[in-house]
Design a protein around this motif. Structure first.
Motif, PDB file in Angstrom:
ATOM      1  N   THR A  94       0.707  -1.140  -0.376  1.00 50.06           N
ATOM      2  CA  THR A  94      -0.023  -0.111   0.132  1.00 50.06           C
ATOM      3  C   THR A  94       0.469   1.362   0.182  1.00 50.06           C
ATOM      4  N   VAL A  95       1.693   1.069   0.849  1.00 47.90           N
ATOM      5  CA  VAL A  95       3.212   2.306   0.805  1.00 47.90           C
ATOM      6  C   VAL A  95       4.750   2.158   0.157  1.00 47.90           C
ATOM      7  N   THR A  96       4.754   3.334   0.040  1.00 48.03           N
ATOM      8  CA  THR A  96       6.546   3.570   0.176  1.00 48.03           C
ATOM      9  C   THR A  96       7.038   4.237   1.227  1.00 48.03           C
ATOM     10  N   SER A 106       5.525   9.584   3.085  1.00 43.68           N
ATOM     11  CA  SER A 106       5.299   8.015   2.764  1.00 43.68           C
ATOM     12  C   SER A 106       3.983   8.219   1.166  1.00 43.68           C
ATOM     13  N   VAL A 107       4.377   7.300   0.602  1.00 42.74           N
ATOM     14  CA  VAL A 107       3.909   7.562  -0.630  1.00 42.74           C
ATOM     15  C   VAL A 107       3.215   6.777  -1.359  1.00 42.74           C
ATOM     16  N   ALA A 108       2.414   6.994  -1.829  1.00 45.95           N
ATOM     17  CA  ALA A 108       1.331   5.516  -2.238  1.00 45.95           C
ATOM     18  C   ALA A 108       2.727   4.582  -2.756  1.00 45.95           C
ATOM     19  N   ASP A 110       4.787   1.726  -4.539  1.00 42.62           N
ATOM     20  CA  ASP A 110       5.511   2.302  -5.362  1.00 42.62           C
ATOM     21  C   ASP A 110       6.255   0.592  -6.311  1.00 42.62           C
ATOM     22  N   ASP A 216       3.120  12.105   5.628  1.00 47.99           N
ATOM     23  CA  ASP A 216       2.254  11.685   4.429  1.00 47.99           C
ATOM     24  C   ASP A 216       1.707  11.896   3.531  1.00 47.99           C
ATOM     25  N   SER A 218       0.597   9.960   0.783  1.00 45.91           N
ATOM     26  CA  SER A 218       0.283   8.423   0.620  1.00 45.91           C
ATOM     27  C   SER A 218      -1.253   8.582  -0.695  1.00 45.91           C
TER      28      SER A 218
END
Length: 220
Positions: A94-96, A106-108, A110, A216, A218
């Motif tokens: 779910t996150v990177t 934190s991002v979506a 990848d 965050d 994400s």
């Protein structure tokens, strides 16, 4: 010889996995009887390394400069953490999360993130698979294979040289864990060797370090 960048490795990671994943097709009896070709050796190493993605483990490495880095993997759900001097990368479904010092973002999720550990003295199994994919496409590449033992674990090693692909040496344990790697990428020497291996991971392996700030992004 052209330089192989970490961004290039990230771009090759997904396509390379698909390409090398088809190497097992054909008559098994003929394949077992025929001598291993360059393509066989590259594909065999890539397949062995890909098997490690399904394991749960903690691997510690000595990297260039004598410092330490750690790779942790766990399943259900699949997640991985790469901890190296000055930084950390955590990937989940779910996150990177990337950390530099005590600052984390934190991002979506990848899928290609692990193939480009920016400015890290550590290379991930995904990045090595991308380099193997590049080597598999280059008919001028030459390969040499040998076996060794690293921290008491048997490993198969492959030296890739010649052609337009980047020269490198890689060793993979029987389980599919990256045991050692040597190459120069973006002018930076990557020289890592496995120092310990465990089939468990610490409970905080996939968490942001205590005291670190987290931004965050994400959901944006």
């Amino acid at each position: 010889m052209p330089s192989v960048s970490r961004l290039t490795l990230a771009g090759l990671a997904v396509a390379g996995a698909m390409l090398l994943g088809t190497s097992g097709c054909g008559d098994l009896d003929e394949a077992s009887a025929a001598p291993l070709t360059r393509e066989n050796l590259v594909s065999e190493t890539a397949d062995q390394l890909a098997a490690g993605a399904g394991l749960t483990y903690t691997a510690k490495y000595q990297v260039a400069g004598g410092e330490t880095a750690t790779v942790s993997r766990a399943q259900k759900p699949a997640r991985a953490a790469y901890v190296y001097p000055g930084g950390r990368l955590i990937t989940t479904t779910t996150v990177t999360i990337r950390c530099a010092g005590r600052s984390c973002t934190s991002v979506a999720a990848d899928p290609a993130a692990a193939a480009a550990l920016d400015e890290a003295p550590l290379i991930s199994p995904e990045a090595v698979q991308a380099m193997l994919a590049s080597a598999a496409l280059d008919p001028a590449v030459e390969t040499e294979q040998h076996d060794t033992t690293i921290t008491g674990r048997h490993a198969t090693c492959l030296k890739v040289l010649g052609g337009t692909a980047r020269a490198f040496d890689v060793c993979v344990t029987n389980e599919g864990v990256l045991a050692s790697f040597t190459a120069t990428i973006d002018g930076e020497r990557i020289d890592q060797a496995l120092t310990s291996y465990s089939e468990t991971v610490p409970p905080n392996a996939f968490l942001v370090p205590t005291g670190a700030s987290l931004v965050d992004k994400s959901a944006k």
